[in-house]
Design an enzyme around this catalytic site. Structure first.
Site, PDB file in Angstrom:
ATOM      1  N   ASP A 105      46.256  69.397  58.293  1.00 55.59           N
ATOM      2  CA  ASP A 105      45.242  69.425  57.246  1.00 55.59           C
ATOM      3  C   ASP A 105      43.854  69.115  57.780  1.00 55.59           C
ATOM      4  O   ASP A 105      43.550  67.986  58.159  1.00 55.59           O
ATOM      5  CB  ASP A 105      45.624  68.410  56.163  1.00 55.59           C
ATOM      6  N   ASP A 284      39.888  75.359  55.333  1.00 57.75           N
ATOM      7  CA  ASP A 284      40.883  74.331  55.037  1.00 57.75           C
ATOM      8  C   ASP A 284      42.297  74.817  55.328  1.00 57.75           C
ATOM      9  O   ASP A 284      42.799  75.714  54.653  1.00 57.75           O
ATOM     10  CB  ASP A 284      40.765  73.914  53.569  1.00 57.75           C
TER      11      ASP A 284
END
Length: 412
Positions: A105, A284
């Site tokens: 992440d 992302d």
């Protein structure tokens, strides 16, 4: 700790549901990453991405106003696994290490375990006595902060700070998160306050890498779960890209500036129809789809003729519309990146896994949930990043992209 945090947890659920010698590496270290498909979460794919986008935006805005509080929540390669909803890496914790599958992440920066497999304390485990709490929109966790030996492929960090969950929501099938975003995102996540070093920070501080950056290689796939990606710590893997890496600075526009944010515009087709005017957003790895502002999605829907599908939440097109579907062009810095028609659709072999028709054609460009002009108007999730090599250069606050052999792939 549980008693003290219960009111916080209730509100959040209601709102969203022995040291080794230092060795200086003269080459990057890689870690494989795997694509993982979460069958239970798949029908809510868009809702999960939108919930995440909302929290990212709100937390970014909060950081722009004041300091975060605890209440708010050489080169090394590492393989990663893609399961259609997220990419995970196998990370070792402890001495000897226990392996945990962690979501990769760039949209968060705390590394933590315990959502699935329980933490195994060993001789290298040190409880800091601090509590930790992080909310992600699609999930949250709270627990205790430890330091421990963390193993990322051949990269061994002897004093990495990690969270150990006592309670976690929204992380079925994984053990936690490997947070590799900006370190400022950790501010206020522990009861002691201050920043929590990311794995990149620790690798640099322990002399294991000379450049604080990570290269990310994803690949499109039609399998539910497959190890087809790679993280490269301390450098890039030139075998994974086919052009020069072009860098742009992290955007200065809040709240996107709190993340791995960039400025970009998007046009459609040979006529150059404007879909999204130049604006700020983020890249992302923790988001599946390509999310764009609601007004931009309307322009995209008009250009493609797509209609909303109630079963999946995604836009759907006919075979004839797909035959006529043109490329999207992402204008980032001085470069333009072509996102082909095939790149814009969900892998058809996985349609039924998200509640769609086996012979349907679904678009992976979706609504972020608000109009443009809010400072975070798009999220280039891993459906976009699968088509390009991606570099997060922490030290120089810049983001890089290059084409790969999969940029023009027709696997979907």
């Amino acid at each position: 700790m549980l008693a003290r945090l219960l009111p916080l947890i209730t509100l959040s659920i209601a709102a969203a549901v022995a040291a080794k010698p230092v060795v200086i590496r003269d080459s990057p270290v890689t870690l494989p990453i795997a694509r993982r498909f979460n069958a239970t979460a798949a029908p809510n794919l868009l809702k999960a991405d939108q919930a995440r986008a909302k929290v990212l935006k709100e937390q970014g805005l909060a950081r722009g106003k004041d300091a975060a509080s605890f209440k708010k929540a050489g080169i090394f390669d590492l393989p990663v696994t893609n399961g259609a909803v997220d990419y995970t890496a196998s990370v070792g914790v402890g001495t000897p290490p226990t392996q945990y599958d962690l979501i990769v992440d760039t949209g968060s920066s705390n590394t933590w375990i315990g959502a699935g497999k329980a933490y195994v304390e060993t001789s290298s485990s040190v409880d800091t006595g601090e509590e930790v709490f992080v909310e992600y929109g699609s999930g949250l966790f709270f627990g205790e902060e430890f330091t421990d030996t963390v193993t990322l492929g051949d990269l061994v960090l002897t004093e990495q700070s990690i969270g150990v969950a006592e309670l976690a929501f929204g992380f079925d099938g994984v053990d936690g998160i490997l947070g590799i975003g900006p370190v400022d995102l950790t501010d206020g996540t522990t009861s002691g306050g201050g920043l929590i070093p990311t794995v990149l920070d620790t690798a640099l501080a322990e002399g294991l890498i000379s450049d604080e950056l990570v290269g990310v290689s994803f690949e499109p796939t039609t399998s539910l779960s497959v190890t087809n990606g790679e993280l490269t710590f301390g450098g890039t893997d030139s075998s994974k890209y086919t052009s020069e890496i072009a860098y742009v600075p992290v955007t200065s526009t809040s709240p996107a500036s709190s993340y791995v944010g960039i400025d970009q515009s998007i046009t459609y087709g040979s006529a150059g129809t404007t879909i999204l005017s130049s604006t700020a957003g983020i890249t992302d790895t923790g988001t599946t789809l390509v999310l764009i502002a609601s007004d931009a999605l309307s322009a995209y829907q008009k250009a493609t003729g797509a209609v909303a599908d109630s079963a999946t939440g995604l836009l759907k097109i006919t075979q004839e519309q797909f035959d006529n579907l043109e490329s999207l062009f992402f204008h980032i810095g001085e470069n333009t990146y072509e996102f082909t028609a095939n790149a814009q659709i969900w892998p058809r072999a996985l349609n039924t896994a998200i509640g769609g028709d086996a012979d349907g054609i679904y678009l992976i460009v979706a609504d972020i949930g608000s109009d443009s002009g809010e400072g975070l108007d798009f999220i280039d999730g891993f459906s976009f990043l699968e088509r390009f090599y991606y570099v997060w250069d922490v030290a120089n606050a810049r983001v890089g992209f290059a084409t790969t052999e999969f940029t023009d792939a027709t696997t979907n």
